[in-house]
Design a protein around this motif. Structure first.
Motif, PDB file in Angstrom:
ATOM      1  N   ARG A 484      35.033  42.078  47.683  1.00  0.00           N
ATOM      2  CA  ARG A 484      35.695  40.796  47.554  1.00  0.00           C
ATOM      3  C   ARG A 484      36.285  40.921  46.067  1.00  0.00           C
ATOM      4  O   ARG A 484      37.545  40.526  45.950  1.00  0.00           O
ATOM      5  N   HIS A 485      35.667  41.581  45.416  1.00  0.00           N
ATOM      6  CA  HIS A 485      35.933  41.772  43.769  1.00  0.00           C
ATOM      7  C   HIS A 485      36.741  43.188  43.762  1.00  0.00           C
ATOM      8  O   HIS A 485      35.884  44.018  43.866  1.00  0.00           O
ATOM      9  N   GLN A 486      37.748  43.257  43.299  1.00  0.00           N
ATOM     10  CA  GLN A 486      38.724  44.565  43.284  1.00  0.00           C
ATOM     11  C   GLN A 486      38.123  45.045  41.926  1.00  0.00           C
ATOM     12  O   GLN A 486      38.233  46.439  42.154  1.00  0.00           O
ATOM     13  N   ILE A 487      37.976  44.414  40.962  1.00  0.00           N
ATOM     14  CA  ILE A 487      37.539  44.906  39.731  1.00  0.00           C
ATOM     15  C   ILE A 487      36.232  44.399  39.378  1.00  0.00           C
ATOM     16  O   ILE A 487      36.026  43.258  39.338  1.00  0.00           O
ATOM     17  N   LEU A 488      35.162  45.320  38.952  1.00  0.00           N
ATOM     18  CA  LEU A 488      33.994  44.754  38.690  1.00  0.00           C
ATOM     19  C   LEU A 488      33.782  44.645  37.331  1.00  0.00           C
ATOM     20  O   LEU A 488      33.035  45.373  36.640  1.00  0.00           O
TER      21      LEU A 488
END
Length: 584
Positions: A484-488
């Motif tokens: 869901r989070h494309q950039i952590l």
């Protein structure tokens, strides 16, 4: 510049994976905010998804879209400049804008770090243009159209919408003063179309997505903003060290003052201003050198850092000199137009108010109208000021010629410099199924090795993971990302979010995870798995084994944040599986 920079528009990894892969996921049926975390309003990703649907999913599709919107920005910039200056002066201003705002190698608008900034800039420039048309025509239709574009900016990128909306309100107060009835009427006509555009868009997502996701998780209205993002914006705005920022802004103002003083000294044929100009040049140079000595590692000396001072002075001066329309044009330019452009320029710079960049990655779309003001000051206001101060028309004419030379030389210098940098910095071609690009010299081989590994060892549409960011590796190879989070970014996930990310990877039976040497110091954390998201990092170490490290020699240690760029490849180890959240 398009020819020189062809296919050299992205350095990969940082942010660009979000811009390329997110629209593809939307096109395949995922829902923004609910299925994919996103910080900005929804127009840009859905617009790019639509473009994918029409022209095909590929890097060139986005690039040609970026070219189209960049051309629109150039055209709108020219039309705005023409409201203040003639064709020559406007062309010079837009040439500087094209270089610093659209094609600076550190960040361009063809494949930008955020398409939302490019799209919102187009909407805002159009809103300004119609607001200026209204200031001259008085036709409500122009005001309504301006309001519509403000609404589009509001649903594209928050700070752009706020900047254009406040600019419109400030102009209407500037126009009507205490005439509350006329002011209220015009505020109504500009706000209704803005509301009519923005409200349904947000309404749809509040209907489709739980409101807590929008408000608290995605921070859509700057609510519940993670501390890491606060830290980043504090750094970007210059409020992390406000005293140092103000001192450096003062140094930038001194640089600008020295340039202007030398300009006056060279233009004055009467020599009546020699002493004052020379004293101002020496004094300001001394201040600039002092600031340089104090901050030699942190200050690049750009006079653009002083733009907030200059814009504030312009706005305050014009506010107290406002008058009838014919009186405003008596000086050869429309003071109302200058007020509108200066007000917007100051408001759009708010995010970088104490640390204004010189275009590129974090400043291109924010600096467009400021450069119009700079070139107006250099080519129109300054020569006229020399003429008034000397009372000599020959000095005025010399000043105009020198101003053109002073405007042209940096354009030529930047064009040559940027051309060389594009040629030297981006020299490694990579051909992929989603398009061809040239990458940076040092990282190109590493990126190509990772791409070839993915192509050899995974199947089309197979789910992989690239952490903490770098989803363009999946996009360029035709693979999929399911997190869901494309950039952590540090601070965006709590422990439960990490467990849910692990469960998503388990459900997809992910075989390969790629960890890139992407330190995130600007967000308050350096190494993924060590300084942030330890639960996810421990699960990877327990359930996967390292099979390749591209960018390191065999046996050489690969620690995030240290040494050259690398990509570490983890392959699932069936003997080492553990349950999500289970400690080592």
């Amino acid at each position: 510049m398009l020819f020189i920079s062809w296919r050299k528009w992205t350095g990969m990894i940082v942010d660009i994976g979000r811009e390329t892969d997110l629209p593809r996921r939307l096109l395949e049926g995922e829902l923004l905010y609910r299925d994919i975390h996103y910080l900005y309003p929804p127009i840009s990703p859905y617009l790019n998804a639509t473009i994918y649907g029409v022209f095909g999913v590929g890097l060139d599709t986005l690039a040609f879209s970026g070219i189209f919107f960049t051309a629109l920005m150039a055209l709108l910039s020219y039309l705005l400049a023409r409201k203040l200056m003639g064709p020559l002066e406007s062309s010079l201003a837009v040439s500087a804008i094209i270089l610093l705002c659209f094609f600076k190698p550190a960040g361009n608008s063809i494949l930008p770090y955020s398409f939302a900034t490019v799209h919102a800039a187009v909407f805002n420039l159009a809103a300004l243009l119609f607001l200026i048309r209204y200031s001259r025509s008085g036709k409500i239709g122009d005001l309504i159209i301006s309001g519509g574009f403000i609404g589009l900016a509001v649903v594209t990128k928050q700070e752009f919408g706020f900047a254009s909306a406040i600019t419109a309100a400030a102009y209407l107060v500037f126009r009507h003063g205490r005439e509350l009835r006329e002011l209220s009427k015009d505020l109504f006509w500009v706000s209704i179309p803005a509301f009519a555009v923005a409200a349904p868009v947000y309404g749809i997502f509040f209907y489709l997505v739980d409101w807590r996701t929008l408000i608290y998780d995605c921070s859509l209205f700057y609510t519940n903003v993670p501390e890491s993002l606060v830290k980043f914006n504090r750094w970007r705005s210059g409020f992390d060290h406000p005293v140092a920022s103000l001192v450096q802004m003062t140094g930038a103002l001194a640089v600008g003052t020295a340039i202007v003083s030398l300009f006056v000294l060279a233009s004055d044929t009467t020599r009546s201003l020699t002493f004052k100009a020379a004293a101002a040049a020496l004094g300001s140079a001394a201040v600039a050198l002092l600031v340089l000595w104090l901050y030699i590692e942190d200050w690049e000396g750009s006079p653009l850092r002083a733009m907030p001072f200059v814009l504030t002075a312009i706005i305050v001066t014009l506010w107290f000199r406002r008058g009838p329309s014919n009186e405003e044009r008596a000086e050869g330019y429309d003071r109302t137009v200058l007020f509108i452009i200066a007000a917007y320029s100051l408001l759009i710079l708010f995010r970088a108010i104490l640390r204004v960049p010189s275009g590129g990655f974090s400043g291109g779309s924010y600096l467009i109208t400021s450069l119009i003001v700079v070139y107006f000051g250099l080519l129109i206001w300054l020569p006229d000021a020399v003429g008034r101060l000397t009372g000599d028309d020959r000095s005025r004419q010399r000043a105009r010629r020198l101003a053109v030379v002073l405007a042209v030389l940096p354009i030529i210098g930047l064009a040559v410099s940027f051309s060389i940098r594009y040629e030297r910095k981006f020299d490694h071609p990579i051909e992929t199924r989603r398009g061809t690009l040239y990458t940076e010299t040092g990282n190109g081989r590493v990126l190509e090795d990772a791409i070839r590994f993915i192509e050899r060892n995974t199947s089309e549409n197979e789910v992989i993971a690239v952490l903490p960011e770098g989803n363009d590796l999946a996009f360029l190879t035709g693979r999929r990302i399911n997190l869901r989070h494309q950039i952590l970014i540090p601070g965006f996930l709590d422990r439960q979010d990490e467990i849910e990310a692990i469960e998503s990877l388990e459900r997809a039976d992910v075989r390969y995870i790629f960890v890139v040497n992407r330190p995130m110091r600007e967000f308050g954390g350096e190494a993924f798995g060590r300084d942030f998201y330890e639960t996810l990092g421990e699960w990877i170490e327990e359930s996967f084994r390292v099979v390749e490290v591209f960018g390191r020699e065999p046996g050489e240690e690969a620690v995030i944040g240290e040494g050259p760029f690398f990509i570490k490849v983890y392959e699932r180890d069936s003997a080492g599986r553990s349950e999500p959240g289970e400690s080592r």
